[in-house]
Design a protein around this motif. Structure first.
Motif, short mmCIF file in Angstrom:
data_model
loop_
_atom_site.label_atom_id
_atom_site.label_comp_id
_atom_site.label_asym_id
_atom_site.label_seq_id
_atom_site.Cartn_x
_atom_site.Cartn_y
_atom_site.Cartn_z
N TYR A 19 0.80 -0.54 0.14
CA TYR A 19 0.45 -0.48 -0.19
C TYR A 19 0.70 1.16 0.03
O TYR A 19 1.67 1.44 0.69
CB TYR A 19 -0.56 -0.65 1.36
N LEU A 21 0.93 5.12 0.60
CA LEU A 21 0.55 5.36 1.46
C LEU A 21 0.21 7.16 0.88
O LEU A 21 -1.14 7.48 0.73
CB LEU A 21 0.07 5.59 2.92
N ASP A 23 0.11 8.16 -2.62
CA ASP A 23 -1.14 8.07 -3.67
C ASP A 23 -2.08 7.46 -2.88
O ASP A 23 -3.09 7.66 -4.05
CB ASP A 23 -0.03 6.79 -4.09
N ASP A 24 -2.58 7.05 -2.00
CA ASP A 24 -3.57 6.07 -1.72
C ASP A 24 -4.16 5.34 -2.63
O ASP A 24 -5.24 5.09 -2.88
CB ASP A 24 -5.02 7.53 -1.32
N ALA A 25 -3.30 4.69 -2.94
CA ALA A 25 -3.00 3.45 -4.06
C ALA A 25 -2.57 2.67 -3.29
O ALA A 25 -1.64 1.84 -2.62
CB ALA A 25 -2.70 3.82 -5.35
N PRO A 61 -5.17 2.99 -7.28
CA PRO A 61 -6.18 4.21 -6.20
C PRO A 61 -7.23 3.32 -5.31
O PRO A 61 -8.23 2.41 -6.59
CB PRO A 61 -7.13 5.15 -6.91
N ASP A 62 -7.42 3.47 -4.46
CA ASP A 62 -8.71 2.73 -3.88
C ASP A 62 -9.65 3.21 -2.97
O ASP A 62 -10.42 3.32 -2.52
CB ASP A 62 -7.93 1.39 -2.86
N GLU A 63 -9.82 4.90 -2.65
CA GLU A 63 -10.85 5.37 -2.72
C GLU A 63 -11.28 6.28 -3.08
O GLU A 63 -12.56 7.00 -2.88
CB GLU A 63 -9.61 6.03 -1.34
N ASP A 64 -10.77 6.86 -4.26
CA ASP A 64 -11.09 7.72 -5.15
C ASP A 64 -11.56 6.67 -6.80
O ASP A 64 -10.70 6.77 -7.45
CB ASP A 64 -10.39 8.70 -6.06
N CYS A 100 -10.15 -3.28 -5.58
CA CYS A 100 -10.49 -1.48 -4.81
C CYS A 100 -11.54 -1.51 -5.49
O CYS A 100 -12.36 -0.42 -4.48
CB CYS A 100 -9.78 -1.10 -6.19
N TYR A 104 -14.70 0.07 -3.09
CA TYR A 104 -15.43 1.41 -2.57
C TYR A 104 -16.79 1.39 -2.95
O TYR A 104 -17.11 1.80 -2.49
CB TYR A 104 -14.64 2.36 -3.78
#
Length: 108
Positions: A19, A21, A23-25, A61-64, A100, A104
């Motif tokens: 992970y 961090l 890059d949030d990816a 990316p896993d948050e966007d 991902c 999400y």
């Protein structure tokens, strides 16, 4: 960190998932694997090869969900990646993208 190993034409390759961090990816790293220390040979089930320095890194990316996955290639000199290895790597990247996106959607 988990890694998958594959041999092709006498060379060993590794795909490692970490992970990133900043890059949030998820980083899906492709490298040429190097032999594990000889002392590990005495341990049942020990890995025979370990990931080396990454020469291709896919950021997933896993948050966007609007951010597109990308692949970065690193090499100070020319590197040849066999087609079957690149195909295997990209299949693992595609699987990570799907995981991902499913995660999400489940959170939303």
């Amino acid at each position: 960190m988990s890694a998958e190993l594959r041999e092709h034409a006498g060379r060993h390759y590794a795909v490692q998932f970490t992970y990133a961090l900043p890059d949030d990816a998820w980083a899906v790293e492709l490298s040429e694997a190097r032999p594990a220390p000889e002392s590990w040979g005495d341990t049942p089930g020990a890995q025979t090869h370990l990931p080396g320095p990454a020469f291709a890194v896919a950021l997933v990316p896993d948050e966007d969900p609007e951010r597109e996955p990308t692949v970065r290639l690193y090499s100070p000199d020319e590197r040849v990646i066999p087609y079957e290895i690149m195909r295997w790597y990209m299949e693992l990247v595609a699987d990570q993208v799907e995981r991902c996106r499913i995660a999400y959607e489940a959170e939303g």
